[in-house]
Write an enzyme that holds these catalytic residues in place. Structure first.
Site, PDB file in Angstrom:
ATOM      1  N   GLU A   1     -11.728  -3.740  -3.411  1.00 30.83           N
ATOM      2  CA  GLU A   1     -10.820  -2.693  -3.903  1.00 30.83           C
ATOM      3  C   GLU A   1     -10.602  -2.879  -5.399  1.00 30.83           C
ATOM      4  O   GLU A   1      -9.957  -3.829  -5.829  1.00 30.83           O
ATOM      5  CB  GLU A   1      -9.476  -2.798  -3.179  1.00 30.83           C
ATOM      6  CG  GLU A   1      -9.588  -2.734  -1.673  1.00 30.83           C
ATOM      7  CD  GLU A   1      -8.410  -3.431  -0.998  1.00 30.83           C
ATOM      8  OE1 GLU A   1      -7.270  -3.000  -1.179  1.00 30.83           O
ATOM      9  OE2 GLU A   1      -8.643  -4.434  -0.292  1.00 30.83           O
TER      10      GLU A   1
ATOM     11  N   HIS B   1     -10.065   2.102   0.140  1.00 31.78           N
ATOM     12  CA  HIS B   1      -9.977   0.972   1.068  1.00 31.78           C
ATOM     13  C   HIS B   1     -11.084   1.005   2.127  1.00 31.78           C
ATOM     14  O   HIS B   1     -10.818   0.885   3.325  1.00 31.78           O
ATOM     15  CB  HIS B   1      -8.592   0.989   1.725  1.00 31.78           C
ATOM     16  CG  HIS B   1      -8.059  -0.358   2.077  1.00 31.78           C
ATOM     17  ND1 HIS B   1      -8.557  -1.096   3.127  1.00 31.78           N
ATOM     18  CD2 HIS B   1      -7.088  -1.105   1.527  1.00 31.78           C
ATOM     19  CE1 HIS B   1      -7.882  -2.232   3.203  1.00 31.78           C
ATOM     20  NE2 HIS B   1      -6.986  -2.266   2.234  1.00 31.78           N
TER      21      HIS B   1
ATOM     22  N   ASP C   1      -8.393 -13.064   0.307  1.00 22.98           N
ATOM     23  CA  ASP C   1      -7.530 -11.886   0.203  1.00 22.98           C
ATOM     24  C   ASP C   1      -6.805 -11.999  -1.139  1.00 22.98           C
ATOM     25  O   ASP C   1      -5.597 -12.199  -1.197  1.00 22.98           O
ATOM     26  CB  ASP C   1      -6.537 -11.849   1.374  1.00 22.98           C
ATOM     27  CG  ASP C   1      -5.857 -10.487   1.500  1.00 22.98           C
ATOM     28  OD1 ASP C   1      -6.106  -9.629   0.632  1.00 22.98           O
ATOM     29  OD2 ASP C   1      -5.071 -10.300   2.447  1.00 22.98           O
TER      30      ASP C   1
ATOM     31  N   HIS D   1       0.799  -1.227   0.000  1.00 20.35           N
ATOM     32  CA  HIS D   1       0.000   0.000   0.000  1.00 20.35           C
ATOM     33  C   HIS D   1       0.838   1.287   0.000  1.00 20.35           C
ATOM     34  O   HIS D   1       0.585   2.211   0.778  1.00 20.35           O
ATOM     35  CB  HIS D   1      -0.961  -0.003   1.188  1.00 20.35           C
ATOM     36  CG  HIS D   1      -2.064  -1.028   1.086  1.00 20.35           C
ATOM     37  ND1 HIS D   1      -2.531  -1.520  -0.106  1.00 20.35           N
ATOM     38  CD2 HIS D   1      -2.805  -1.658   2.054  1.00 20.35           C
ATOM     39  CE1 HIS D   1      -3.507  -2.393   0.126  1.00 20.35           C
ATOM     40  NE2 HIS D   1      -3.691  -2.501   1.416  1.00 20.35           N
TER      41      HIS D   1
END
Ligand code: GAL
Length: 391
Positions: free
Chosen positions: A356, A224, A290, A152
């Site tokens: 996202e 996010h 994820d 990130h």
């Protein structure tokens, strides 16, 4: 201790109460001049943006901007991290509720372990393997802030900087701009970033991103937000039903770096091509969901790519994007220990999920993935919209 009332005293008190009764009744009915006694939407018939002081950081004022649309849906955004702090939408009984996780005050968002609640993420969302990439034979080292990889945007990504904010004419959009300097967090080139949040008339929050650079650099921007469409009624999202228009996804290694393979979702727990409760197959996926789903859509047109439904509230959220990938993260690292949360809520594992819209993780090191390099003279653009309704 309060004195115990005698019979005489009681009579006096009763008489006083009888005299006051009409006023008490009036107050409880009106709830005071401006207070609302229910959580129904205030139908204003117009757009508005209000501002509220949210603290100070690096001698800069942090402001919370709240956009309200004509039917009363609201989104609040602060200029720290371009963070969405509240998203208030109606359920099937027209009761309003906040469908995203967050903190009560700026202090919460400044905590080291803030899991990027509601923030803008950049210069490169998700992971870059071994915290480095090459452009034209030159290696650019990045902050290794996640198991030797860069996550990130590094130690101080776009979620941790103060953006400049401007309300746009029409009172439905907030523009945020940020100049990410050449070399910031190891990335080459001065990147001028603009993000416009718009609250639409059909209860959508639309996010338009654009960026230009003076040196070739990878760019991958996203939002996010952690959604729980029960608005605090349900502690997890395991009963939410999710649909993702993707026949493929990118498998990852133990530290969540794509292996480079593009695998089919068919017949696997990753298949969300028809709506499925998130809890149904989650235990079959190590660590929980994820991953990056490779969206079926073609090209960069704005298309619906996902739907999320919460049966009790009836809330339904559609995700539309121009991006080729969707990172579905099922809140696996939430563990109920965060403090300063809204109303002191415990954000337990799977207490919310992120959808996202972005390019695939680690694209700068995976030549077969869609390109994420932005060159001088080009303009990076992406649009994503989260649209709310009930059914
Ligand atoms: C997500 C990412 C997760 C985790 C999370 C922040 O975008 O996919 O692996 O890093 O952000 O806690």
């Amino acid at each position: 201790m309060a004195p115990i009332p005698t019979t005489d005293n009681k009579r006096v008190i009763m008489n006083k109460l009888i005299l006051l009764a009409p006023f008490i009744l009036l107050l409880s009915c009106s709830g005071g001049k401006n207070a609302k006694t229910d959580n129904k939407a205030e139908i204003t018939g117009k757009y508005s943006i209000t501002e509220m002081a949210f603290g100070m950081l690096e001698e800069k004022a942090i402001t919370e901007y709240t956009i309200t649309n004509p039917s009363g849906m609201q989104v609040s955004i602060i200029n720290y991290g371009g963070t969405v702090t509240k998203l208030i939408t109606p359920d099937k009984n027209k009761n309003m509720g906040d469908v995203i996780l967050g903190f009560d005050s700026l202090g919460g968002y400044l905590q080291k372990n803030d899991p990027y609640f509601g923030s803008l993420v950049g210069r490169y969302a998700n992971r870059i393997a071994n915290a480095k990439f090459n452009v034209k034979g030159k290696t650019f080292p990045l902050a290794a802030n996640d198991h030797g990889n860069s996550l990130h945007g590094g130690n101080k990504g776009y979620d941790k900087v103060v953006w400049s904010a401007a309300k746009l004419p029409g009172d439905s959009s907030l523009e945020l701009t940020y100049l990410s300097k050449d070399g910031e967090e190891g990335y080459p080139g001065n990147l001028n970033v603009k993000v416009v949040y718009t609250l639409t008339g059909d209860n959508g929050i639309k996010i338009d991103y654009s960026a230009t650079t003076d040196k070739t650099t990878p760019v991958n921007l996203t939002s996010h937000c952690y959604f729980n469409l029960s608005a605090g009624a349900d502690s997890t999202i395991l009963d939410h039903q999710l649909e993702i228009a993707a026949d493929k996804y990118t498998p990852v290694n133990d530290v969540l770096i794509p292996t480079g393979e593009i695998a089919t979702t068919k017949g696997t727990p990753m298949d969300f091509t028809t709506p499925k409760a998130i809890g149904r197959d989650i235990l079959q996926v190590k660590g929980g969901f994820d991953h990056n789903w490779v969206l079926n859509k073609n090209g960069n047109s704005l298309e619906k790519v996902a739907g999320l439904y919460e049966p009790n509230s009836g809330r339904y959220m559609e995700v539309l994007t121009t991006e080729p990938g969707l990172q579905f993260y099922s809140g696996n690292f939430l563990d109920g220990t965060l403090t300063g949360t809204k109303n002191g809520q415990k954000y337990v594992q799977h207490g919310a999920l992120c959808l996202e819209a972005q390019h695939y993780p680690d694209s700068p090191n995976e030549p077969s993935f869609p390109n994420t390099l932005l060159k001088p003279g080009e303009t990076y653009r992406q649009t994503t919209e989260y649209r709310f309704s009930v059914k």
